[in-house]
Design an enzyme around this catalytic site. Structure first.
Site, PDB file in Angstrom:
ATOM      1  N   GLY A  69       0.812  -1.112  -0.161  1.00 26.03           N
ATOM      2  CA  GLY A  69      -0.027  -0.382   0.067  1.00 26.03           C
ATOM      3  C   GLY A  69       0.730   1.316   0.425  1.00 26.03           C
ATOM      4  N   HIS A 136     -14.351  12.125 -15.617  1.00 28.48           N
ATOM      5  CA  HIS A 136     -13.730  11.658 -16.432  1.00 28.48           C
ATOM      6  C   HIS A 136     -12.594  13.313 -17.003  1.00 28.48           C
ATOM      7  CE1 HIS A 136     -15.195  16.198 -17.403  1.00 28.48           C
ATOM      8  NE2 HIS A 136     -16.507  15.758 -16.470  1.00 28.48           N
ATOM      9  N   HIS A 145      -2.386   7.310  -4.945  1.00 28.85           N
ATOM     10  CA  HIS A 145      -3.406   6.156  -4.102  1.00 28.85           C
ATOM     11  C   HIS A 145      -4.839   6.538  -4.166  1.00 28.85           C
ATOM     12  CE1 HIS A 145      -4.400   3.309  -0.297  1.00 28.85           C
ATOM     13  NE2 HIS A 145      -5.038   3.470  -1.181  1.00 28.85           N
TER      14      HIS A 145
HETATM   15  C1  LIG Z   1      -8.347   0.126   2.665  1.00 24.05           C
HETATM   16  C2  LIG Z   1      -6.910   0.882   3.193  1.00 24.05           C
HETATM   17  O1  LIG Z   1      -7.165   1.217   4.274  1.00 24.05           O
HETATM   18  S1  LIG Z   1      -6.676   2.248   2.430  1.00 24.05           S
HETATM   19  C3  LIG Z   1      -5.942   3.788   3.320  1.00 24.05           C
HETATM   20  C4  LIG Z   1      -6.472   4.486   3.565  1.00 24.05           C
HETATM   21  N1  LIG Z   1      -6.126   5.786   4.839  1.00 24.05           N
HETATM   22  C5  LIG Z   1      -6.092   7.534   5.501  1.00 24.05           C
HETATM   23  O2  LIG Z   1      -7.366   7.272   4.264  1.00 24.05           O
HETATM   24  C6  LIG Z   1      -5.236   7.746   5.921  1.00 24.05           C
HETATM   25  C7  LIG Z   1      -5.689  10.069   5.606  1.00 24.05           C
HETATM   26  N2  LIG Z   1      -4.960  10.336   6.536  1.00 24.05           N
HETATM   27  C8  LIG Z   1      -5.292  11.143   7.292  1.00 24.05           C
HETATM   28  O3  LIG Z   1      -6.120  11.283   7.429  1.00 24.05           O
HETATM   29  C9  LIG Z   1      -4.193  11.004   8.496  1.00 24.05           C
HETATM   30  O4  LIG Z   1      -4.990  11.445   9.361  1.00 24.05           O
HETATM   31  C10 LIG Z   1      -3.008  12.891   7.548  1.00 24.05           C
HETATM   32  C11 LIG Z   1      -2.719  11.711   6.728  1.00 24.05           C
HETATM   33  C12 LIG Z   1      -3.974  13.596   7.022  1.00 24.05           C
HETATM   34  C13 LIG Z   1      -2.741  13.210   8.719  1.00 24.05           C
HETATM   35  O5  LIG Z   1      -1.880  12.375   9.094  1.00 24.05           O
HETATM   36  P1  LIG Z   1      -1.000  13.295  10.468  1.00 24.05           P
HETATM   37  O6  LIG Z   1       0.468  13.898   9.837  1.00 24.05           O
HETATM   38  O7  LIG Z   1       0.014  12.279  11.158  1.00 24.05           O
HETATM   39  O8  LIG Z   1      -1.701  14.130  11.285  1.00 24.05           O
HETATM   40  P2  LIG Z   1      -1.848  14.561  12.501  1.00 24.05           P
HETATM   41  O9  LIG Z   1      -2.804  13.280  13.364  1.00 24.05           O
HETATM   42  O10 LIG Z   1      -0.536  14.490  13.461  1.00 24.05           O
HETATM   43  O11 LIG Z   1      -3.117  16.142  12.420  1.00 24.05           O
HETATM   44  C14 LIG Z   1      -2.743  16.876  12.647  1.00 24.05           C
HETATM   45  C15 LIG Z   1      -3.564  18.285  12.496  1.00 24.05           C
HETATM   46  O12 LIG Z   1      -3.927  17.754  11.741  1.00 24.05           O
HETATM   47  C16 LIG Z   1      -5.827  17.375  11.705  1.00 24.05           C
HETATM   48  N3  LIG Z   1      -6.219  16.445  11.031  1.00 24.05           N
HETATM   49  C17 LIG Z   1      -5.665  14.869  10.347  1.00 24.05           C
HETATM   50  N4  LIG Z   1      -6.728  14.407   9.632  1.00 24.05           N
HETATM   51  C18 LIG Z   1      -7.498  14.958   9.459  1.00 24.05           C
HETATM   52  C19 LIG Z   1      -8.605  15.082   8.357  1.00 24.05           C
HETATM   53  N5  LIG Z   1      -8.274  13.721   7.956  1.00 24.05           N
HETATM   54  N6  LIG Z   1      -9.431  15.591   8.039  1.00 24.05           N
HETATM   55  C20 LIG Z   1      -8.923  16.309   8.853  1.00 24.05           C
HETATM   56  N7  LIG Z   1      -8.561  16.986   9.855  1.00 24.05           N
HETATM   57  C21 LIG Z   1      -7.146  16.315  10.105  1.00 24.05           C
HETATM   58  C22 LIG Z   1      -5.552  16.502  13.296  1.00 24.05           C
HETATM   59  O13 LIG Z   1      -6.743  17.043  13.710  1.00 24.05           O
HETATM   60  C23 LIG Z   1      -4.130  17.427  13.490  1.00 24.05           C
HETATM   61  O14 LIG Z   1      -5.193  19.089  14.275  1.00 24.05           O
HETATM   62  P3  LIG Z   1      -4.370  19.789  15.089  1.00 24.05           P
HETATM   63  O15 LIG Z   1      -2.654  20.358  15.210  1.00 24.05           O
HETATM   64  O16 LIG Z   1      -5.448  21.490  15.322  1.00 24.05           O
HETATM   65  O17 LIG Z   1      -4.892  19.233  16.581  1.00 24.05           O
END
Ligand SMILES: CC(=O)SCCNC(=O)CCNC(=O)[C@H](O)C(C)(C)COP(=O)(O)OP(=O)(O)OC[C@H]1O[C@@H](n2cnc3c(N)ncnc32)[C@H](O)[C@@H]1OP(=O)(O)O
Length: 211
Positions: A69, A136, A145
Site C-alpha cells: 500500500g 472523466h 493511491h
Molecule cells: C484500505 C485502506 O485502509 S487504504 C488507506 C486509507 N487511509 C487514509 O485515508 C488515511 C488518510 N490519512 C489522514 O487522514 C491523516 O490524518 C493525515 C495523513 C491527513 C494526517 O496524519 P498526521 O500527519 O499523522 O497528522 P496528525 O494526526 O498529527 O494531525 C495533524 C492535524 O491535522 C488534523 N487532521 C488530521 N487528519 C485530518 C483529517 N482527515 N481531516 C481533518 N483534520 C485532520 C488533526 O486534527 C491535527 O489538527 P490539530 O493540530 O489542530 O490537532
C-alpha cells in the site's frame, strides 16, 4: 492460465489476491515477503523472501504485482526489481466499472465498486481503491493511491505518488501535487502543491511531507 507472483503479504495484498481470484485469468504461483525467512510450498504456491523474484523473473511468462500500500515502497521495489513494466499486468476486479476510453498503466490495481470514467488516464503501479471514483478526463501519475470512497471529479490531476485519503472529494480541475497527501474526508477546493499534506473541509495545509 498465466502465472502471477504477488510481492508483499500485508492487508493490501489480501484484497489484491481476491481480485486475482475473481478475475479467473491468473494463477498465483508465488507470494513473496521478507517476513518469510525461508521458502515453503503450500497448495502449489511458493512462499519466500522478495529476493526470490529475480529467479522467478527468468520464467518469461511470469507476471508480477507489487501488493504494497505504501506508494514510496512500491516505487522503490519496482526500481529494485529492474523488470519492464510489461511484466506487471493491470488487475481490475470484475465489479469495477472502467470506461473503454480510459488508459491504465501496468501494475495498477482497481478494486471492487470503483469507477474509472471516460478518458481518464492512470499511470503505473497506482491503486484505485474500493468504491472510489476517478471521473472523466482526470490524469493520475505513477504510484498514486485513491483510497476507499474518495472522489476525483472531472479533470482532476494527481501527481506521482499522491495519496487521496478515504472519502475525500476533489472538485473539478484541481491539481494535487506529487507525493502530497489529502486527509480522509477532506474537501479539496484549491490546488495542492507538491509534498504538501492537507486536510479538512475546505482542505488546508497541515504539514509538509518529508521528501
Ligand atoms: C484500505 C485502506 O485502509 S487504504 C488507506 C486509507 N487511509 C487514509 O485515508 C488515511 C488518510 N490519512 C489522514 O487522514 C491523516 O490524518 C493525515 C495523513 C491527513 C494526517 O496524519 P498526521 O500527519 O499523522 O497528522 P496528525 O494526526 O498529527 O494531525 C495533524 C492535524 O491535522 C488534523 N487532521 C488530521 N487528519 C485530518 C483529517 N482527515 N481531516 C481533518 N483534520 C485532520 C488533526 O486534527 C491535527 O489538527 P490539530 O493540530 O489542530 O490537532
Amino acid at each position: 492460465m498465466k502465472q502471477l507472483c504477488v510481492i508483499g503479504q500485508g492487508g493490501h495484498s489480501k484484497v489484491i489476491i481476491d481480485i486475482i481470484i475473481a478475475m479467473k485469468k491468473y494463477q498465483i504461483a508465488a507470494c513473496l515477503d521478507d517476513k518469510y525467512p525461508g521458502t515453503s510450498k503450500r497448495k502449489g504456491i511458493l512462499y519466500g523472501p522478495v529476493s526470490l523474484a529475480e529467479e522467478l523473473s527468468k520464467e518469461e511468462s511470469m507476471g508480477f504485482v507489487i501488493a504494497i500500500g505504501c506508494n514510496k515502497t512500491r516505487k522503490k521495489l519496482f526500481s529494485e526489481l529492474g523488470l519492464p513494466i510489461e511484466r506487471f499486468p493491470v488487475l481490475v476486479h470484475p465489479a469495477a466499472v472502467v470506461s473503454p476510453s480510459s488508459i491504465i498503466g501496468g501494475g495498477t490495481v482497481v478494486m471492487p465498486n470503483s469507477t474509472i470514467n471516460a478518458c481518464a488516464a492512470i499511470g503505473n503501479h497506482a491503486i484505485i481503491n474500493t468504491g472510489s471514483v476517478v471521473e472523466h478526463d482526470s490524469l493520475l501519475g505513477n504510484y498514486v493511491h485513491v483510497c476507499p470512497n474518495a472522489t476525483l471529479t472531472g479533470n482532476v490531476e494527481a501527481g506521482e505518488g499522491a495519496q487521496i485519503g478515504a472519502g475525500a472529494a476533489i472538485i473539478p480541475g484541481i491539481r494535487i501535487g506529487r507525493w502530497s497527501i489529502v486527509g480522509a474526508g477532506s474537501t479539496v477546493i484549491h490546488p495542492v502543491p507538491d509534498h504538501e499534506k492537507v486536510a479538512g473541509a475546505p482542505a488546508k495545509s497541515i504539514l509538509k511531507v518529508r521528501v
